[in-house]
Design a protein around this motif. Structure first.
Motif, PDB file in Angstrom:
ATOM      1  N   GLU A   5     -23.273 -33.868  26.696  1.00 40.50           N
ATOM      2  CA  GLU A   5     -21.981 -33.666  25.390  1.00 40.50           C
ATOM      3  C   GLU A   5     -21.182 -33.654  26.743  1.00 40.50           C
ATOM      4  OE1 GLU A   5     -20.881 -29.641  22.698  1.00 40.50           O
ATOM      5  OE2 GLU A   5     -22.680 -29.388  24.650  1.00 40.50           O
ATOM      6  N   GLN A   6     -20.681 -33.569  28.107  1.00 44.18           N
ATOM      7  CA  GLN A   6     -18.754 -33.842  28.524  1.00 44.18           C
ATOM      8  C   GLN A   6     -19.027 -34.969  28.440  1.00 44.18           C
ATOM      9  OE1 GLN A   6     -20.419 -32.166  32.718  1.00 44.18           O
ATOM     10  NE2 GLN A   6     -20.820 -30.132  31.655  1.00 44.18           N
ATOM     11  N   MET A   7     -19.640 -36.375  28.734  1.00 42.23           N
ATOM     12  CA  MET A   7     -19.340 -37.448  28.461  1.00 42.23           C
ATOM     13  C   MET A   7     -19.372 -38.131  27.177  1.00 42.23           C
ATOM     14  SD  MET A   7     -18.203 -40.445  29.828  1.00 42.23           S
ATOM     15  CE  MET A   7     -20.084 -40.951  31.729  1.00 42.23           C
ATOM     16  N   ASP A   8     -19.879 -36.689  26.078  1.00 42.04           N
ATOM     17  CA  ASP A   8     -19.402 -37.666  25.086  1.00 42.04           C
ATOM     18  C   ASP A   8     -17.332 -36.965  25.029  1.00 42.04           C
ATOM     19  OD1 ASP A   8     -21.813 -39.244  23.955  1.00 42.04           O
ATOM     20  OD2 ASP A   8     -22.075 -37.432  22.823  1.00 42.04           O
ATOM     21  N   VAL A   9     -17.495 -36.757  25.228  1.00 48.03           N
ATOM     22  CA  VAL A   9     -16.010 -35.318  24.688  1.00 48.03           C
ATOM     23  C   VAL A   9     -14.843 -36.313  25.589  1.00 48.03           C
ATOM     24  CG1 VAL A   9     -14.582 -33.143  25.155  1.00 48.03           C
ATOM     25  CG2 VAL A   9     -17.113 -32.918  24.501  1.00 48.03           C
ATOM     26  N   TYR A  10     -15.169 -36.694  26.987  1.00 41.74           N
ATOM     27  CA  TYR A  10     -14.501 -36.854  27.605  1.00 41.74           C
ATOM     28  C   TYR A  10     -14.304 -38.783  27.073  1.00 41.74           C
ATOM     29  CZ  TYR A  10     -13.014 -39.838  31.754  1.00 41.74           C
ATOM     30  OH  TYR A  10     -11.965 -40.925  32.806  1.00 41.74           O
ATOM     31  N   ARG A  11     -15.310 -39.135  26.969  1.00 42.85           N
ATOM     32  CA  ARG A  11     -14.903 -40.934  25.832  1.00 42.85           C
ATOM     33  C   ARG A  11     -14.584 -40.439  24.533  1.00 42.85           C
ATOM     34  NH1 ARG A  11     -20.330 -41.751  25.708  1.00 42.85           N
ATOM     35  NH2 ARG A  11     -20.468 -43.165  27.515  1.00 42.85           N
ATOM     36  N   LEU A  71     -12.586 -38.121  24.138  1.00 44.31           N
ATOM     37  CA  LEU A  71     -10.320 -38.391  24.643  1.00 44.31           C
ATOM     38  C   LEU A  71      -9.482 -38.760  25.316  1.00 44.31           C
ATOM     39  CD1 LEU A  71     -11.241 -34.501  25.771  1.00 44.31           C
ATOM     40  CD2 LEU A  71      -9.554 -35.246  23.544  1.00 44.31           C
ATOM     41  N   LEU A  72     -10.414 -39.581  25.775  1.00 44.20           N
ATOM     42  CA  LEU A  72      -9.475 -41.338  26.457  1.00 44.20           C
ATOM     43  C   LEU A  72      -9.819 -41.888  25.154  1.00 44.20           C
ATOM     44  CD1 LEU A  72      -9.647 -42.458  29.418  1.00 44.20           C
ATOM     45  CD2 LEU A  72     -11.782 -43.762  29.250  1.00 44.20           C
ATOM     46  N   LEU A  73     -10.487 -42.270  24.390  1.00 49.56           N
ATOM     47  CA  LEU A  73     -10.202 -43.454  22.806  1.00 49.56           C
ATOM     48  C   LEU A  73      -9.206 -42.589  22.531  1.00 49.56           C
ATOM     49  CD1 LEU A  73     -13.955 -43.867  22.485  1.00 49.56           C
ATOM     50  CD2 LEU A  73     -11.849 -45.477  23.410  1.00 49.56           C
ATOM     51  N   ARG A  74      -9.610 -41.268  22.031  1.00 53.77           N
ATOM     52  CA  ARG A  74      -8.447 -41.160  21.097  1.00 53.77           C
ATOM     53  C   ARG A  74      -6.525 -41.056  22.394  1.00 53.77           C
ATOM     54  NH1 ARG A  74      -4.482 -39.895  19.571  1.00 53.77           N
ATOM     55  NH2 ARG A  74      -3.736 -38.069  18.100  1.00 53.77           N
ATOM     56  N   SER A  75      -6.822 -40.933  23.760  1.00 48.67           N
ATOM     57  CA  SER A  75      -5.200 -40.987  24.358  1.00 48.67           C
ATOM     58  C   SER A  75      -5.329 -42.877  23.559  1.00 48.67           C
ATOM     59  CB  SER A  75      -5.742 -41.506  25.394  1.00 48.67           C
ATOM     60  OG  SER A  75      -6.284 -42.279  26.074  1.00 48.67           O
ATOM     61  N   MET A  76      -5.858 -43.691  23.353  1.00 49.53           N
ATOM     62  CA  MET A  76      -5.079 -45.267  22.785  1.00 49.53           C
ATOM     63  C   MET A  76      -5.527 -45.539  21.521  1.00 49.53           C
ATOM     64  SD  MET A  76      -7.558 -46.503  26.106  1.00 49.53           S
ATOM     65  CE  MET A  76      -9.181 -45.642  26.120  1.00 49.53           C
ATOM     66  N   TYR A  77      -6.289 -44.416  21.226  1.00 53.61           N
ATOM     67  CA  TYR A  77      -6.024 -45.106  19.405  1.00 53.61           C
ATOM     68  C   TYR A  77      -6.029 -43.302  18.134  1.00 53.61           C
ATOM     69  CZ  TYR A  77      -8.753 -48.795  21.640  1.00 53.61           C
ATOM     70  OH  TYR A  77      -9.044 -49.918  22.485  1.00 53.61           O
ATOM     71  N   GLU A 106      -7.008 -41.848  15.576  1.00 60.01           N
ATOM     72  CA  GLU A 106      -8.824 -40.517  15.148  1.00 60.01           C
ATOM     73  C   GLU A 106      -9.184 -41.437  14.682  1.00 60.01           C
ATOM     74  OE1 GLU A 106      -8.173 -36.856  13.513  1.00 60.01           O
ATOM     75  OE2 GLU A 106      -6.752 -36.148  14.809  1.00 60.01           O
ATOM     76  N   ASP A 107      -8.962 -41.943  13.659  1.00 56.12           N
ATOM     77  CA  ASP A 107     -10.605 -42.284  13.477  1.00 56.12           C
ATOM     78  C   ASP A 107     -10.748 -43.495  13.824  1.00 56.12           C
ATOM     79  OD1 ASP A 107      -9.828 -41.265  11.035  1.00 56.12           O
ATOM     80  OD2 ASP A 107      -8.846 -42.635   9.826  1.00 56.12           O
ATOM     81  N   GLU A 108      -9.631 -44.836  14.532  1.00 62.99           N
ATOM     82  CA  GLU A 108     -10.454 -45.858  15.414  1.00 62.99           C
ATOM     83  C   GLU A 108     -11.339 -45.508  16.728  1.00 62.99           C
ATOM     84  OE1 GLU A 108     -11.346 -49.900  16.610  1.00 62.99           O
ATOM     85  OE2 GLU A 108     -10.343 -48.685  14.658  1.00 62.99           O
ATOM     86  N   ALA A 109     -10.786 -44.518  17.580  1.00 62.96           N
ATOM     87  CA  ALA A 109     -11.245 -43.566  18.773  1.00 62.96           C
ATOM     88  C   ALA A 109     -13.103 -42.999  18.108  1.00 62.96           C
ATOM     89  CB  ALA A 109     -11.071 -41.732  19.567  1.00 62.96           C
ATOM     90  N   LEU A 110     -13.115 -42.423  16.837  1.00 61.96           N
ATOM     91  CA  LEU A 110     -14.271 -41.906  16.212  1.00 61.96           C
ATOM     92  C   LEU A 110     -15.228 -43.280  16.037  1.00 61.96           C
ATOM     93  CD1 LEU A 110     -15.773 -39.509  15.093  1.00 61.96           C
ATOM     94  CD2 LEU A 110     -15.549 -39.661  13.325  1.00 61.96           C
ATOM     95  N   LYS A 147     -21.431 -34.882  17.126  1.00 64.57           N
ATOM     96  CA  LYS A 147     -21.650 -35.358  15.909  1.00 64.57           C
ATOM     97  C   LYS A 147     -19.913 -35.632  15.613  1.00 64.57           C
ATOM     98  CE  LYS A 147     -25.125 -32.377  13.866  1.00 64.57           C
ATOM     99  NZ  LYS A 147     -25.625 -32.404  15.422  1.00 64.57           N
ATOM    100  N   PRO A 148     -20.106 -36.628  14.717  1.00 66.11           N
ATOM    101  CA  PRO A 148     -18.472 -37.207  13.967  1.00 66.11           C
ATOM    102  C   PRO A 148     -17.211 -35.701  13.606  1.00 66.11           C
ATOM    103  CG  PRO A 148     -20.194 -38.504  12.712  1.00 66.11           C
ATOM    104  CD  PRO A 148     -20.810 -37.266  13.417  1.00 66.11           C
ATOM    105  N   GLU A 149     -17.684 -34.591  12.412  1.00 70.37           N
ATOM    106  CA  GLU A 149     -17.005 -33.817  12.973  1.00 70.37           C
ATOM    107  C   GLU A 149     -16.624 -32.907  13.702  1.00 70.37           C
ATOM    108  OE1 GLU A 149     -21.251 -32.275  12.143  1.00 70.37           O
ATOM    109  OE2 GLU A 149     -20.158 -33.724  10.861  1.00 70.37           O
ATOM    110  N   GLN A 150     -17.376 -32.993  15.405  1.00 70.38           N
ATOM    111  CA  GLN A 150     -16.976 -32.215  16.729  1.00 70.38           C
ATOM    112  C   GLN A 150     -16.216 -32.922  17.037  1.00 70.38           C
ATOM    113  OE1 GLN A 150     -21.270 -32.714  17.012  1.00 70.38           O
ATOM    114  NE2 GLN A 150     -21.428 -30.012  17.734  1.00 70.38           N
ATOM    115  N   ALA A 151     -16.425 -34.117  16.770  1.00 67.43           N
ATOM    116  CA  ALA A 151     -15.449 -35.020  18.037  1.00 67.43           C
ATOM    117  C   ALA A 151     -13.994 -34.954  16.920  1.00 67.43           C
ATOM    118  CB  ALA A 151     -15.890 -36.574  17.548  1.00 67.43           C
ATOM    119  N   ARG A 152     -13.536 -35.184  15.734  1.00 68.18           N
ATOM    120  CA  ARG A 152     -12.289 -34.532  15.077  1.00 68.18           C
ATOM    121  C   ARG A 152     -11.951 -33.257  15.436  1.00 68.18           C
ATOM    122  NH1 ARG A 152     -10.961 -39.385  11.603  1.00 68.18           N
ATOM    123  NH2 ARG A 152     -12.566 -39.922  10.650  1.00 68.18           N
ATOM    124  N   THR A 153     -12.850 -32.345  15.166  1.00 67.74           N
ATOM    125  CA  THR A 153     -12.171 -30.684  15.935  1.00 67.74           C
ATOM    126  C   THR A 153     -12.233 -31.517  17.211  1.00 67.74           C
ATOM    127  OG1 THR A 153     -14.282 -29.354  14.665  1.00 67.74           O
ATOM    128  CG2 THR A 153     -12.855 -28.749  16.480  1.00 67.74           C
TER     129      THR A 153
END
Length: 171
Positions: free
Chosen positions: A114-120, A122-128, A130-134, A143-149
């Motif tokens: 879960e820590q790696m998922d959160v890190y990943r 956020l790293l993608l969100r820094s570049m893209y 929300e939709d592209e990061a997801l 889950k996708p809704e958790q990633a959006r949160t």
């Protein structure tokens, strides 16, 4: 010129994606050139840049939180920041990632996966966006809704990795 530290960290965070998706989204300068350029031996010593003690402390805060996830040690991070011409902006970006990570994981993130998922994410969100990061995250437990949160905790606009200045000149 955000490429040097971020690409090293992204490759560590996305070993399975490093050659495929990161290479596809990275600048053309990272592609293998058709004709080899003349060989120039790289310098093995770090650039002679002194970083202020306060700056080093900020780097330490980041590596304390993320080394167990991305494998980038304090010493490696210092070396990367010494080479980074936009070190202040990039450190501020990592502080924003850390703020979002800690805010989201305060009562969550019990497992390394879960820590790696959160890190990943956020790293993608820094570049893209929300939709592209997801789309690129390929989370394992988030889950996708958790990633959006999670992405709501990150407040900076996306900043894609830039091509190195030398690559732009070679075109």
């Amino acid at each position: 010129m955000r490429l040097l530290p971020l690409l090293a960290i992204a490759a560590a965070a996305f070993p399975s994606l490093a050659s495929a998706q990161l290479a596809a989204s990275a600048p053309a300068a990272l592609a293998v050139p058709a004709a080899p350029a003349p060989f120039k031996a790289p310098s093995t010593s770090p650039p002679q840049v002194d970083l202020a003690p306060a700056f080093l402390k900020r780097i330490h805060t980041i590596t304390d939180a993320f080394e167990k996830i991305d494998g980038i040690s304090y010493e490696q991070a210092v070396d990367l920041y010494k080479r980074d011409p936009e070190r202040n902006a990039n450190l501020a970006l990592w502080e924003e990632i850390l703020k979002a990570y800690k805010s989201y994981c305060h009562f969550r993130c019990k497992t390394e996966i879960e820590q790696m998922d959160v890190y990943r994410v956020l790293l993608l969100r820094s570049m893209y966006t929300e939709d592209e990061a997801l789309r690129q995250a390929h989370t394992r437990v988030l889950k996708p809704e958790q990633a959006r949160t999670l992405m709501r905790y990150y407040s900076l606009p996306p900043k894609p990795m830039d091509a190195p200045a030398s690559a732009a000149k070679s075109k």
